[in-house]
Design a protein around this motif. Structure first.
Motif, mmCIF file in Angstrom:
data_model
loop_
_atom_site.group_PDB
_atom_site.id
_atom_site.type_symbol
_atom_site.label_atom_id
_atom_site.label_comp_id
_atom_site.label_asym_id
_atom_site.label_seq_id
_atom_site.Cartn_x
_atom_site.Cartn_y
_atom_site.Cartn_z
ATOM 1 N N VAL A 37 0.847 -1.200 0.000
ATOM 2 C CA VAL A 37 0.000 0.000 0.000
ATOM 3 C C VAL A 37 0.877 1.243 0.000
ATOM 4 N N PHE A 38 0.574 2.175 -0.906
ATOM 5 C CA PHE A 38 1.321 3.430 -1.015
ATOM 6 C C PHE A 38 0.331 4.589 -0.889
ATOM 7 N N LYS A 39 0.679 5.564 -0.054
ATOM 8 C CA LYS A 39 -0.180 6.735 0.131
ATOM 9 C C LYS A 39 0.376 7.886 -0.703
ATOM 10 N N ASP A 40 -0.399 8.341 -1.691
ATOM 11 C CA ASP A 40 0.099 9.392 -2.568
ATOM 12 C C ASP A 40 -0.303 10.774 -2.060
ATOM 13 N N ASP A 41 -0.083 11.811 -2.865
ATOM 14 C CA ASP A 41 -0.327 13.182 -2.415
ATOM 15 C C ASP A 41 -1.801 13.564 -2.381
ATOM 16 N N THR A 42 -2.670 12.664 -2.793
ATOM 17 C CA THR A 42 -4.110 12.900 -2.643
ATOM 18 C C THR A 42 -4.600 12.294 -1.332
ATOM 19 N N ASP A 43 -3.648 11.733 -0.546
ATOM 20 C CA ASP A 43 -3.948 11.022 0.714
ATOM 21 C C ASP A 43 -4.730 9.745 0.468
ATOM 22 N N LYS A 44 -4.681 9.277 -0.767
ATOM 23 C CA LYS A 44 -5.349 8.032 -1.104
ATOM 24 C C LYS A 44 -4.370 6.872 -1.001
ATOM 25 N N GLU A 45 -4.810 5.771 -0.403
ATOM 26 C CA GLU A 45 -3.976 4.577 -0.318
ATOM 27 C C GLU A 45 -4.192 3.733 -1.566
ATOM 28 N N VAL A 46 -3.103 3.482 -2.275
ATOM 29 C CA VAL A 46 -3.159 2.759 -3.538
ATOM 30 C C VAL A 46 -2.399 1.445 -3.404
ATOM 31 N N LYS A 47 -3.017 0.370 -3.830
ATOM 32 C CA LYS A 47 -2.316 -0.914 -3.855
ATOM 33 C C LYS A 47 -1.464 -0.974 -5.108
ATOM 34 N N ILE A 48 -0.164 -1.103 -4.916
ATOM 35 C CA ILE A 48 0.769 -1.124 -6.040
ATOM 36 C C ILE A 48 1.616 -2.394 -5.972
ATOM 37 N N PRO A 49 2.272 -2.787 -7.053
ATOM 38 C CA PRO A 49 3.145 -3.962 -7.001
ATOM 39 C C PRO A 49 4.296 -3.738 -6.026
ATOM 40 N N LYS A 50 4.662 -4.777 -5.291
ATOM 41 C CA LYS A 50 5.820 -4.655 -4.411
ATOM 42 C C LYS A 50 7.076 -4.367 -5.213
ATOM 43 N N VAL A 51 7.151 -4.988 -6.363
ATOM 44 C CA VAL A 51 8.319 -4.796 -7.230
ATOM 45 C C VAL A 51 7.818 -4.408 -8.624
ATOM 46 N N PRO A 52 7.474 -3.133 -8.834
ATOM 47 C CA PRO A 52 6.988 -2.720 -10.156
ATOM 48 C C PRO A 52 8.080 -2.861 -11.216
ATOM 49 N N LYS A 53 7.694 -3.389 -12.365
ATOM 50 C CA LYS A 53 8.673 -3.631 -13.427
ATOM 51 C C LYS A 53 8.399 -2.829 -14.692
ATOM 52 N N ARG A 54 7.156 -2.332 -14.809
ATOM 53 C CA ARG A 54 6.801 -1.560 -16.005
ATOM 54 C C ARG A 54 6.110 -0.267 -15.559
ATOM 55 N N ILE A 55 6.935 0.737 -15.282
ATOM 56 C CA ILE A 55 6.417 2.001 -14.766
ATOM 57 C C ILE A 55 6.287 3.010 -15.903
ATOM 58 N N ALA A 56 5.093 3.592 -16.020
ATOM 59 C CA ALA A 56 4.859 4.678 -16.976
ATOM 60 C C ALA A 56 4.812 5.989 -16.191
ATOM 61 N N VAL A 57 5.675 6.927 -16.544
ATOM 62 C CA VAL A 57 5.735 8.221 -15.855
ATOM 63 C C VAL A 57 5.167 9.282 -16.786
ATOM 64 N N LEU A 58 4.196 10.040 -16.292
ATOM 65 C CA LEU A 58 3.485 10.976 -17.157
ATOM 66 C C LEU A 58 3.840 12.439 -16.922
ATOM 67 N N HIS A 59 4.851 12.701 -16.089
ATOM 68 C CA HIS A 59 5.348 14.069 -15.925
ATOM 69 C C HIS A 59 6.861 14.011 -15.750
ATOM 70 N N PRO A 60 7.609 14.903 -16.441
ATOM 71 C CA PRO A 60 9.076 14.847 -16.397
ATOM 72 C C PRO A 60 9.671 14.941 -14.995
ATOM 73 N N THR A 61 9.006 15.673 -14.101
ATOM 74 C CA THR A 61 9.530 15.872 -12.753
ATOM 75 C C THR A 61 9.820 14.561 -12.030
ATOM 76 N N TYR A 62 9.083 13.506 -12.368
ATOM 77 C CA TYR A 62 9.176 12.254 -11.603
ATOM 78 C C TYR A 62 10.004 11.186 -12.318
ATOM 79 N N VAL A 63 10.718 11.588 -13.349
ATOM 80 C CA VAL A 63 11.538 10.640 -14.105
ATOM 81 C C VAL A 63 12.921 10.463 -13.477
ATOM 82 N N GLY A 64 13.556 11.577 -13.128
ATOM 83 C CA GLY A 64 14.956 11.566 -12.723
ATOM 84 C C GLY A 64 15.282 10.719 -11.514
ATOM 85 N N ALA A 65 14.415 10.728 -10.504
ATOM 86 C CA ALA A 65 14.697 9.951 -9.287
ATOM 87 C C ALA A 65 14.727 8.459 -9.593
ATOM 88 N N LEU A 66 13.782 7.995 -10.410
ATOM 89 C CA LEU A 66 13.740 6.574 -10.756
ATOM 90 C C LEU A 66 15.019 6.159 -11.479
#
Length: 305
Positions: A37-66
């Motif tokens: 479970v991951f809590k994002d900036d909307t304060d919503k808890e989202v069930k995500i893969p423990k080990v995501p392998k195919r990540i689509a990033v839709l804003h440049p700001t969040y590319v560099g850290a990955l």
């Protein structure tokens, strides 16, 4: 005979022990699930893969850290093509229209990263688990840590932040005679006019304000308390532009206001305390972009000592 019996008993105990351990692992809910479970900036808890392998990033700001932490996405927005640092870091990765749900779907993502402003969030949620970030709510350090947690690289993020803070402190100490108690403004000529930026949304602001401890002029600080930028008129330059000025340019284009007396009469201009900064080179506030920006601003300020 007794020796043989002893060996058989030991083997039996070993088998029973291993069986019990395997059973405990199977019954452990943490091991049963391939999600977290991951809590994002909307304060919503989202069930995500423990080990995501195919990540689509839709804003440049969040590319560099990955990318910095060794996990390249399968898709990034076309905007990265206009940014040399991120473009170079994502060679070979599929570019997509970040507004097209169809293009996102074709990449078969198991995790989607977007912004809270994305109008397609509900549609994207049907494609794959979707987490949304808010650049006005979270700082660049928050984003770095949160993005690292998505890919289970929290230790790398903590180490990067530790190293980054040390670099900022070292730079600040060296530059103190020049910048202590000084104000600085970051400007950009846009189709909407001349914009002056807040203290935390890219274009080097994280370095100049958070890292080096420089301040915004009071009028600019007040105007950007609740928004990332404010339009300023040339006749008000004196109120909004500090002891130093950064001009964010688009390539080699020079803004019109540089030819105005309002500009040339400023203290920052007369003292040659103006820094040009090309946003097509780098502009976002991810680790890769910030490292490049640090080189630019440190060297620019050092040359003015």
């Amino acid at each position: 005979m007794k020796k043989l019996l002893f060996i058989l008993i030991c083997l039996l105990l070993c088998i029973v022990g291993c069986s019990t351990e395997d059973s405990n692992k199977k019954n452990d809910p943490e091991n049963q699930s391939s999600e977290k479970v991951f809590k994002d900036d909307t304060d919503k808890e989202v069930k995500i893969p423990k080990v995501p392998k195919r990540i689509a990033v839709l804003h440049p700001t969040y590319v560099g850290a990955l990318v910095k932490f060794g996990h390249k996405p399968v898709a990034v927005p076309e905007f990265v093509n206009k940014n040399k640092v991120l473009n170079d870091a994502t060679k070979g990765i599929q570019r997509i229209d970040n507004t097209s749900v169809e293009q996102v779907t074709k990449q078969k993502p198991d995790l989607i990263i977007t912004t809270i402003q994305d109008k397609n969030i509900k549609k994207l949620q049907k494609v794959a688990p979707t987490v949304a970030f808010d650049s006005e709510k979270s700082t660049y350090k928050d984003h770095t840590k949160k993005l690292a947690s998505l890919i289970n690289e929290q230790e790398k993020a903590q180490q990067w932040i530790k190293d980054w803070d040390k670099q900022m402190a070292d730079d600040k100490k060296e530059l103190t005679p020049l910048i202590k108690g000084k104000t600085i403004s970051v400007l950009q000529q846009t189709p909407k006019g001349t914009m002056a930026f807040s203290d935390h949304l890219g274009r080097g602001t994280e370095i100049l304000y958070d890292g080096y401890g420089m301040k915004q002029p009071k009028a600019l600080e007040k105007a950007t308390q609740e928004k990332f930028a404010t339009p300023i008129n040339p006749e008000n330059f004196d109120d909004y532009i500090g002891d130093f000025a950064v001009i964010a340019t688009n390539g080699n284009q020079s803004p019109d206001f540089e030819n105005r007396n309002y500009w040339n009469n400023l203290t920052a201009v007369k003292n040659k305390h103006v820094i040009k900064f090309d946003v097509t080179e780098t502009q976002y506030n991810d680790p890769l972009s910030l490292e490049k920006q640090r080189d630019i601003f440190y060297n620019a300020l050092k040359s003015k000592k």
